[in-house]
Design an enzyme around this catalytic site. Structure first.
Site, PDB file in Angstrom:
ATOM      1  CB  VAL A  70     -71.386  -3.341  32.032  1.00  0.00           C
ATOM      2  CG1 VAL A  70     -71.784  -3.192  33.493  1.00  0.00           C
ATOM      3  CG2 VAL A  70     -72.323  -2.544  31.152  1.00  0.00           C
ATOM      4  CG  LEU A  79     -70.582  -7.352  35.321  1.00  0.00           C
ATOM      5  CD1 LEU A  79     -71.460  -6.345  36.020  1.00  0.00           C
ATOM      6  CD2 LEU A  79     -70.810  -8.727  35.911  1.00  0.00           C
ATOM      7  N   GLY A  80     -70.461  -7.402  30.717  1.00  0.00           N
ATOM      8  CA  GLY A  80     -71.111  -7.462  29.420  1.00  0.00           C
ATOM      9  C   GLY A  80     -70.627  -6.353  28.514  1.00  0.00           C
ATOM     10  CG  ASP A 104     -81.089  -1.388  23.089  1.00  0.00           C
ATOM     11  OD1 ASP A 104     -81.741  -2.149  22.337  1.00  0.00           O
ATOM     12  OD2 ASP A 104     -79.869  -1.498  23.271  1.00  0.00           O
ATOM     13  N   GLY A 117     -71.963  -4.048  25.155  1.00  0.00           N
ATOM     14  CA  GLY A 117     -73.148  -3.721  24.373  1.00  0.00           C
ATOM     15  C   GLY A 117     -72.841  -2.620  23.387  1.00  0.00           C
ATOM     16  N   GLY A 118     -73.838  -2.242  22.665  1.00  0.00           N
ATOM     17  CA  GLY A 118     -73.664  -1.183  21.674  1.00  0.00           C
ATOM     18  C   GLY A 118     -73.249   0.125  22.306  1.00  0.00           C
ATOM     19  N   GLY A 129     -71.423   0.489  25.229  1.00  0.00           N
ATOM     20  CA  GLY A 129     -70.247   0.487  26.090  1.00  0.00           C
ATOM     21  C   GLY A 129     -70.019  -0.849  26.751  1.00  0.00           C
TER      22      GLY A 129
END
Ligand SMILES: *[C@@H]1O[C@H](CO)[C@@H](O)[C@H](O)[C@H]1NC(C)=O
Length: 760
Positions: free
Chosen positions: A443, A435-436, A555, A438-439, A441
């Site tokens: 998802v 799904l995505g 964040d 990021g910094g 981890g």
């Protein structure tokens, strides 16, 4: 016959199990033979055997070198042995690889008002000695609501003790509840002990008035320490008890040469029937060790001697005919019997030939099947073991314990998932399930067997110290219960990298709703925007003030604000969030956040406060108002940062030009003025002049009430806007450094910037 096969299989299994346990526990042998010491040297100080290369007497010539001289004080009763370089400690035991010496407990005691009454910070130093602090030691902390850690050349290692309301909750296992343990990951030659109180004092915590005013921390032999729950916690002389019973284990080594170097120089490093072992420590050195089946002093002539195992039936059992051979022994069943004579009743009458062949005919396939089963069991066991190891390493035991003892809100619904469940849910973490990223981890979208959809987050790699912290944070996150915060459903700790399972939020991020209208998403109306802002603010206000510990999200950005099918706001991604103990309003941390949203004051000072979230929230408000991205290289240099751009536009009274056209039409004057003013206050360079998240929430709530009057004429709006005056504080805005590489700011991808050298 079948029973025979079964015994045999069982026997094999047993030996597998035995080899498993052997590898984990420390193996050392006491030097037993008679030639402990050099000729004409004392070999004992009181009850303590002092084998060569150690020697009694300073410069007596009895030891191999100055670091090994043992001072024996016969005036004290019993005689006390100590090393010249570590005179404050007494020697408890010397083995062929370790030295156990008396310990000193670091303590921190508080007055009832929370001030520190007394403190002992034990920080031993073994540089330039033959000794290093062994990895078998662990840092143990006993107390309430305090973090204690040791630093050395390695990364800091520490753990957190928390006390819950009921004293009965304190179990005897040392797993975070009033007692915690943390490993020392490598041999070190010094450490510094430090404390950090999570609350004003032990006394003020949750009304536990009767608990100990002190916190105790020590590095020592875990085998010698057993936590006795409340009894220990209440014991105000616990430090003395520990010092008397729990030694600190030192590894020792001779000199700084490796075995091969020592052999090259001296001809031989060790005497006969022994082998040389290189020390694990950085500065080198070696030890000698008798070969298997031999005993004695490997440093002194004639070296190690064969053990006559047949004379020691207790250690080397034999229920048949015992014959000693060099380095080993044989033990056979008596004539006419067969089997294993080393175990009791292991011998049985021999089976006649005919029966044997018959038995083999039937038994052989059985053996094959047995072996086959065994092979797979062993393989499976290994996997299970590995998972258990990760589970333990990731704090699973600690968590399970907390789940058991703390049946509070939210935590009751928290599940510990098996790795198989999550693998199945994500088709083995398939690419197309991402799904995505990021910094903090990656998802994945997962579907559980009951068809419910979840978001599974694979966190970053954690180091030892972070793991304990991770669990403690997890426990607190499970207690979060707010309709605008993504609910943590559970976790899985059986993998190297812990996995977190969250509720799945179906309708994409606020970021995409604002900036990606080309992808077919409907434009968010002003009322929806204001509601989303209000909901996000109330969630952040809840994190800052309503939870057991204040949580700073760290964040806050439009990609971390998710929307569900009803456009209800859900704040996500607590990967970077930080717990701030109540009563402390700031912590110094590694600067972390996303470019464009990062609080300039925090960036400069490293001092994290809840006002950093307020700043980031101000950027989100500006995004909602202008529909512009937080960083845009198409704007001129000074205005690339939306925060600067927005505040400058307000100062110059040119807001009309930057607000999203449709918003000017939809919103009322009061709403525009109020929201812009609020965003501007959130974006104040000085954190103390920013409003708190609670105030932001209240402001947004009242702004929502200023709904649009039905008789408002759209044409009037433009005229009104030009006369809209907004007071702007004259502040020198900080411009975040601009990074030109491929940072992206849309969708799920996020760029986090970090600055090192700023750690807790
Ligand atoms: C030896 O032990 C006695 C009794 O504990 C003590 O008084 C004395 O100072 C010790 N001597 C040295 C040199 O440490």
């Amino acid at each position: 016959m079948e029973t025979l096969v079964l015994t045999w299989v069982l026997l094999l299994m047993f030996s597998f199990a035995a080899s498993d346990t052997n590898s984990t526990s420390e193996t050392y042998t006491l030097i037993k033979a008679t030639n402990f010491a050099r000729p004409n040297c004392q070999s004992k100080c009181g009850d303590l055997v002092v084998p060569y290369p150690f020697g009694i007497g300073i410069n007596s010539g009895c030891s191999i070198g100055p670091g090994f001289d043992v001072y024996c004080n016969t005036s004290s009763d019993p005689p006390r042995a100590s090393l010249e370089s570590i005179s404050y400690a007494s020697i408890k035991q010397i083995s062929d690889s370790t030295l156990r010496i008396s310990n000193t407990v670091s303590t921190r005691c508080y007055f009832p008002d929370g001030n520190i009454q007394s403190a002992v910070n034990f920080s031993p130093y073994f540089n330039n000695t033959p000794y290093t602090i062994s990895e078998v030691n662990k840092l143990t902390v006993i107390g309430c609501n305090e973090y204690a850690w040791v630093t050395s050349k390695m990364k800091p290692t520490g753990c957190l003790v928390i006390c819950y309301e009921q004293e009965d909750d304190i179990g005897d296992d040392c797993s975070g509840n009033a007692c915690c343990q943390s490993s020392i990951p490598e041999p070190i030659n010094y450490y510094v002990t430090q404390f950090y109180a999570l609350q004003e004092s032990n006394f003020s915590n949750n009304g536990s008035q009767t608990l100990n005013p002190c916190t105790y921390a020590f590095v020592g032999d875990v085998e010698a320490f057993k936590f006795n729950g409340t009894t220990d916690l209440k014991d105000t002389s616990l430090d003395k008890k520990i010092e008397a019973n729990v030694p600190i284990v030192l590894d020792w080594a001779i000199g700084d040469l490796s075995c091969s170097e020592a052999e090259a120089i001296n001809g031989t490093a060790c005497q006969s029937n022994s082998m040389c072992v290189n020390s694990k420590r950085e500065t080198g050195g070696y030890r000698c060790k008798c070969n298997e089946g031999y005993e004695g002093n490997p440093y002194l002539s004639p070296g190690c001697q064969d053990i006559d195992e047949c004379k020691d039936k207790l250690q080397f059992p034999c229920h048949g005919t015992c014959v000693n051979i060099p380095g080993n022994y044989t033990c056979k069943c008596k004539q006419g019997y067969s089997g294993d004579a080393k175990i009791k009743d292991g011998c049985s009458r021999k089976i006649p030939i005919l029966q044997l062949t018959l038995g083999l005919g039937l038994g052989f396939p059985a053996i094959l099947i047995g072996l086959w089963v065994l092979y797979f069991t062993a393989k499976k066991r290994k996997l299970v073991k590995l998972r258990e190891k990760f589970f333990e390493k990731n704090g699973g035991v600690l968590l399970q314990d907390k789940l058991k003892t703390k049946g509070g809100v939210g935590i009751g619904s928290m599940r510990i998932f098996q790795v198989e469940e999550l693998e199945a849910a994500t088709e083995n973490f398939a690419e197309n399930r991402i799904l995505g990223k990021g910094g903090n981890g990656i998802v994945y979208k997962g579907t559980l067997p009951d068809k419910s959809v979840v978001a599974i987050k694979k966190s970053q790699r954690l180091d030892e110290g972070q793991r304990v912290q991770f669990i403690n944070e997890l426990v607190i996150l499970t207690q979060i219960n707010h309709q605008n915060i993504v609910q943590l459903l559970g976790c899985c700790l059986e993998t190297d990298i812990p996995l977190l399972v969250y509720e799945f939020i179906s309708n994409d991020t606020l970021n995409r709703h604002i900036h990606n209208q080309t992808s077919g998403l409907e434009r968010l109306s002003w009322n929806n925007r204001l509601r989303i802002a209000h909901e996000s603010a109330s969630a952040l206000a809840y994190l800052h003030t309503d939870t057991r510990m204040s949580i700073i999200h760290r964040d806050v950005k439009s990609t971390n604000i998710l929307l569900d099918d009803n456009y209800t706001t859900k704040i996500a991604d607590f990967g970077a969030s930080r717990l701030v103990p109540l009563g402390h309003d700031q912590v110094t941390t590694l600067v972390q956040g996303t470019l464009g949203y990062l609080d300039p004051e925090y960036f400069h000072t490293g001092q994290l406060t809840d006002k950093s979230d307020v700043y980031s929230f101000g950027v989100v408000l500006a995004e909602l108002l202008t529909g512009k991205k937080p960083i845009n290289i198409d704007r001129c240099l000074d205005d690339r940062n939306l925060a600067t751009y927005f505040v400058n536009a307000m100062k110059e009274n040119q807001l009309l030009e930057i607000l999203e056209h449709q918003i000017v039409i939809e919103a009322t004057d009061e709403q525009i003025k109020g929201t812009c003013d609020l965003a501007c206050r959130c974006l104040n360079i000085a954190s103390e002049r920013r409003p708190s998240m609670k105030e932001v929430t209240m402001d947004l709530e009242s702004l929502r009430k200023f709904g649009k009057h039905p008789w408002d004429c759209q044409d009037m709006k433009y005229n009104k806007m030009s006369s809209l005056m907004i007071e702007v504080e004259d502040v020198d805005l900080y411009t975040a450094p601009f990074i030109t590489n491929s940072d992206t700011f849309g969708g799920y991808s996020s760029s986090s910037i970090g600055r090192s050298n700023r750690t807790l």
